[in-house]
Structures are given as C-alpha cells and as structure tokens.
Design a protein around this motif. Structure first.
Motif, PDB file in Angstrom:
ATOM      1  N   UNK A 115       0.843  -1.195   0.000  1.00  0.00           N
ATOM      2  CA  UNK A 115       0.000   0.000   0.000  1.00  0.00           C
ATOM      3  C   UNK A 115       0.875   1.240   0.000  1.00  0.00           C
ATOM      4  N   UNK A 116       0.548   2.166  -0.885  1.00  0.00           N
ATOM      5  CA  UNK A 116       1.287   3.416  -0.931  1.00  0.00           C
ATOM      6  C   UNK A 116       0.286   4.560  -0.991  1.00  0.00           C
ATOM      7  N   UNK A 117       0.486   5.544  -0.165  1.00  0.00           N
ATOM      8  CA  UNK A 117      -0.336   6.731  -0.252  1.00  0.00           C
ATOM      9  C   UNK A 117       0.585   7.907  -0.500  1.00  0.00           C
ATOM     10  N   UNK A 118       0.394   8.563  -1.631  1.00  0.00           N
ATOM     11  CA  UNK A 118       1.232   9.719  -1.948  1.00  0.00           C
ATOM     12  C   UNK A 118       0.499  10.961  -1.480  1.00  0.00           C
ATOM     13  N   UNK A 119       1.065  11.628  -0.480  1.00  0.00           N
ATOM     14  CA  UNK A 119       0.315  12.715   0.148  1.00  0.00           C
ATOM     15  C   UNK A 119       1.024  14.054   0.065  1.00  0.00           C
ATOM     16  N   UNK A 120       2.102  14.097  -0.662  1.00  0.00           N
ATOM     17  CA  UNK A 120       2.776  15.383  -0.826  1.00  0.00           C
ATOM     18  C   UNK A 120       3.108  15.566  -2.305  1.00  0.00           C
ATOM     19  N   UNK A 121       3.362  16.794  -2.674  1.00  0.00           N
ATOM     20  CA  UNK A 121       3.912  17.053  -3.994  1.00  0.00           C
ATOM     21  C   UNK A 121       5.236  16.314  -4.067  1.00  0.00           C
ATOM     22  N   UNK A 122       5.446  15.521  -5.093  1.00  0.00           N
ATOM     23  CA  UNK A 122       6.734  14.838  -5.144  1.00  0.00           C
ATOM     24  C   UNK A 122       7.584  15.404  -6.285  1.00  0.00           C
ATOM     25  N   UNK A 123       8.886  15.473  -6.013  1.00  0.00           N
ATOM     26  CA  UNK A 123       9.785  15.967  -7.047  1.00  0.00           C
ATOM     27  C   UNK A 123      10.332  14.787  -7.851  1.00  0.00           C
ATOM     28  N   UNK A 124      11.072  15.093  -8.899  1.00  0.00           N
ATOM     29  CA  UNK A 124      11.542  14.054  -9.813  1.00  0.00           C
ATOM     30  C   UNK A 124      12.373  13.001  -9.110  1.00  0.00           C
ATOM     31  N   UNK A 125      13.254  13.469  -8.235  1.00  0.00           N
ATOM     32  CA  UNK A 125      14.146  12.556  -7.524  1.00  0.00           C
ATOM     33  C   UNK A 125      13.351  11.568  -6.667  1.00  0.00           C
ATOM     34  N   UNK A 126      12.347  12.103  -5.976  1.00  0.00           N
ATOM     35  CA  UNK A 126      11.510  11.265  -5.111  1.00  0.00           C
ATOM     36  C   UNK A 126      10.744  10.232  -5.941  1.00  0.00           C
ATOM     37  N   UNK A 127      10.280  10.660  -7.108  1.00  0.00           N
ATOM     38  CA  UNK A 127       9.516   9.764  -7.971  1.00  0.00           C
ATOM     39  C   UNK A 127      10.384   8.591  -8.443  1.00  0.00           C
ATOM     40  N   UNK A 128      11.607   8.899  -8.848  1.00  0.00           N
ATOM     41  CA  UNK A 128      12.528   7.863  -9.315  1.00  0.00           C
ATOM     42  C   UNK A 128      12.881   6.913  -8.172  1.00  0.00           C
ATOM     43  N   UNK A 129      13.121   7.515  -7.004  1.00  0.00           N
ATOM     44  CA  UNK A 129      13.432   6.710  -5.823  1.00  0.00           C
ATOM     45  C   UNK A 129      12.263   5.776  -5.490  1.00  0.00           C
ATOM     46  N   UNK A 130      11.053   6.314  -5.616  1.00  0.00           N
ATOM     47  CA  UNK A 130       9.850   5.525  -5.337  1.00  0.00           C
ATOM     48  C   UNK A 130       9.749   4.340  -6.291  1.00  0.00           C
ATOM     49  N   UNK A 131      10.027   4.619  -7.570  1.00  0.00           N
ATOM     50  CA  UNK A 131       9.985   3.552  -8.579  1.00  0.00           C
ATOM     51  C   UNK A 131      10.937   2.412  -8.180  1.00  0.00           C
ATOM     52  N   UNK A 132      12.154   2.783  -7.850  1.00  0.00           N
ATOM     53  CA  UNK A 132      13.150   1.775  -7.432  1.00  0.00           C
ATOM     54  C   UNK A 132      12.704   1.020  -6.192  1.00  0.00           C
ATOM     55  N   UNK A 133      12.266   1.803  -5.185  1.00  0.00           N
ATOM     56  CA  UNK A 133      11.869   1.196  -3.910  1.00  0.00           C
ATOM     57  C   UNK A 133      10.725   0.209  -4.101  1.00  0.00           C
ATOM     58  N   UNK A 134       9.745   0.621  -4.909  1.00  0.00           N
ATOM     59  CA  UNK A 134       8.569  -0.232  -5.086  1.00  0.00           C
ATOM     60  C   UNK A 134       8.930  -1.542  -5.772  1.00  0.00           C
ATOM     61  N   UNK A 135       9.716  -1.426  -6.847  1.00  0.00           N
ATOM     62  CA  UNK A 135      10.077  -2.638  -7.586  1.00  0.00           C
ATOM     63  C   UNK A 135      10.895  -3.582  -6.700  1.00  0.00           C
ATOM     64  N   UNK A 136      11.788  -3.000  -5.917  1.00  0.00           N
ATOM     65  CA  UNK A 136      12.600  -3.826  -5.030  1.00  0.00           C
ATOM     66  C   UNK A 136      11.729  -4.496  -3.966  1.00  0.00           C
ATOM     67  N   UNK A 137      10.749  -3.743  -3.469  1.00  0.00           N
ATOM     68  CA  UNK A 137       9.874  -4.285  -2.428  1.00  0.00           C
ATOM     69  C   UNK A 137       8.975  -5.395  -2.999  1.00  0.00           C
ATOM     70  N   UNK A 138       8.522  -5.212  -4.240  1.00  0.00           N
ATOM     71  CA  UNK A 138       7.721  -6.270  -4.878  1.00  0.00           C
ATOM     72  C   UNK A 138       8.559  -7.542  -4.953  1.00  0.00           C
ATOM     73  N   UNK A 139       9.798  -7.355  -5.365  1.00  0.00           N
ATOM     74  CA  UNK A 139      10.712  -8.487  -5.490  1.00  0.00           C
ATOM     75  C   UNK A 139      10.947  -9.165  -4.143  1.00  0.00           C
ATOM     76  N   UNK A 140      11.191  -8.338  -3.126  1.00  0.00           N
ATOM     77  CA  UNK A 140      11.557  -8.865  -1.809  1.00  0.00           C
ATOM     78  C   UNK A 140      10.378  -9.529  -1.102  1.00  0.00           C
ATOM     79  N   UNK A 141       9.198  -8.949  -1.261  1.00  0.00           N
ATOM     80  CA  UNK A 141       8.053  -9.460  -0.504  1.00  0.00           C
ATOM     81  C   UNK A 141       7.194 -10.405  -1.326  1.00  0.00           C
TER      82      UNK A 141
END
Lengths: 118, 118
Positions: free
Chosen positions: B13-39
């Motif tokens: 579950x992810x709730x995006x509750x702030x304006x996100x900048x480009x860096x945060x978006x890219x980081x989120x992409x990486x984090x999510x894919x890694x978490x899908x893999x791990x869990x």
C-alpha cells in the motif's frame, strides 16, 4: 516532508521508514491528531520496523502521540519496535506500558481488532 | 525523502500525500520494484487522493511504475485520481487502460482482491 497517514476502514496506518527530524515529528503529531479528529478513527497502527534508532526528542514525541491519540479515543498499537528503539524508550522512562505492541502491520491490525472487540 | 511502502498481507500500500519531485519519484519507482521483489507481493494499491496535480515527468514515472510492476507479476490498482491528474494523464497519452481504479484505499484493496480472485 510529511509522513503519510493511510486510512483503512476505521483505522489509520502509518509506517515510518526514514530517519525523521524534529520538525517532521512535530508535523506528524499534528497531522495524526487532526486525521483522527477528521476520520473519527478508532485505532492507529504505527509501524516502526524501519526505524533503527531514535533520539530522545523523537522518543518523547512518540510517547506523547500515543497519549494524545488515546485521549482522543483512538487506540494506538506500535509495531516492529527494534532493539535500539526499545532501549531508548525505556532509558528515557517512556514505558508505554498500556500500549499494545506487535511484530508487524498485519499483527498490529489484528491486535487492534481484538482490543476494540471488533 | 522516500515514500513509505506498507506491506499488508500479500499487498503493498502506498499513499502519496505530498507534492513529489523528480528525484523522489525515481526513488519511489526503485523502492517499489525492489519491495515487490523482496516481498513477493501480488498486488499494489497506489492512493493518489491527496495529489492535486502532477507534471509530465511524474505522470510518465507513474505510468512506468504500473507497467513495470505488472511485468514483475504484481497487479496495480490506482485510487483517488483527482480530475486534474486524470486530465494530465490522458493529455500525455498515458491511458493506463488496463489499470483498475477505485475511489479509495478500501475500494482499491477490494478490487485487487476481486482481480486476483482471492
């Protein structure tokens, strides 16, 4: 930065996954209390699995958040407390004795469900 | 800043509750894919209720995240898409046609449950 607060049914879910600074902690306290008020939530799960270490200020804010939420009628469950975090809390005299704890988010929700007799 | 990703049972579950900048978006992409893999998560709910507006870069990252998660075997449901966000997505040709959407987190989880035949 603000810590996202997810609403799921009657509960609020928060996962703290980064080191948080004092400003973020205070903002979180405000946001959570306001969200409890707005959503009329009966329970809150704060997941600390990714928090390796906390300082005395954050520990105090955490203790306060639990007491304040309780006053507002929302039961708080803390999950995933790491050894160093547990040590800091106890060292600082923040015993959180009446606060249920659990291993992870799922267990936390289950506990909340049991506590609230749902 | 990193966007927290909560694991609940088989879902993320992810709730995006702030304006996100480009860096945060890219980081989120990486984090999510890694978490899908791990869990080994089978489903993902991304809640955009608090996102009032997105720019073309974030819209593209969002579209990519959905496709990438899908490739990895995790079904994505988007919830709470606001009018301006819907307009931006369509204007940019990001149709997300096969992506189920829902009103809020609860509905999103329900939809995921139905989609995955759980």
């Amino acid at each position: 930065m603000r810590i996202p607060i997810l609403k799921l049914h009657n509960y609020l879910l928060i996962s703290i996954q980064t080191e948080i600074d004092d400003q973020t902690a205070i903002q979180f306290q405000e946001d959570l209390l306001e969200k409890i008020h707005k959503t009329d939530a009966s329970g809150v799960v704060i997941d600390l699995t990714s928090v390796e270490i906390i300082d005395s200020f954050i520990a105090k804010v955490l203790g306060d958040v639990v007491s304040m939420s309780d006053l507002m009628g929302a039961r708080v469950v803390l999950t995933g407390i790491q050894p160093a975090v547990a040590m800091t809390l106890i060292d600082l005299g923040i015993h959180l004795q009446k606060v249920p704890t659990a291993l992870d988010l799922e267990q936390g929700l289950l506990k909340l469900h049991q506590e609230l007799g749902g």
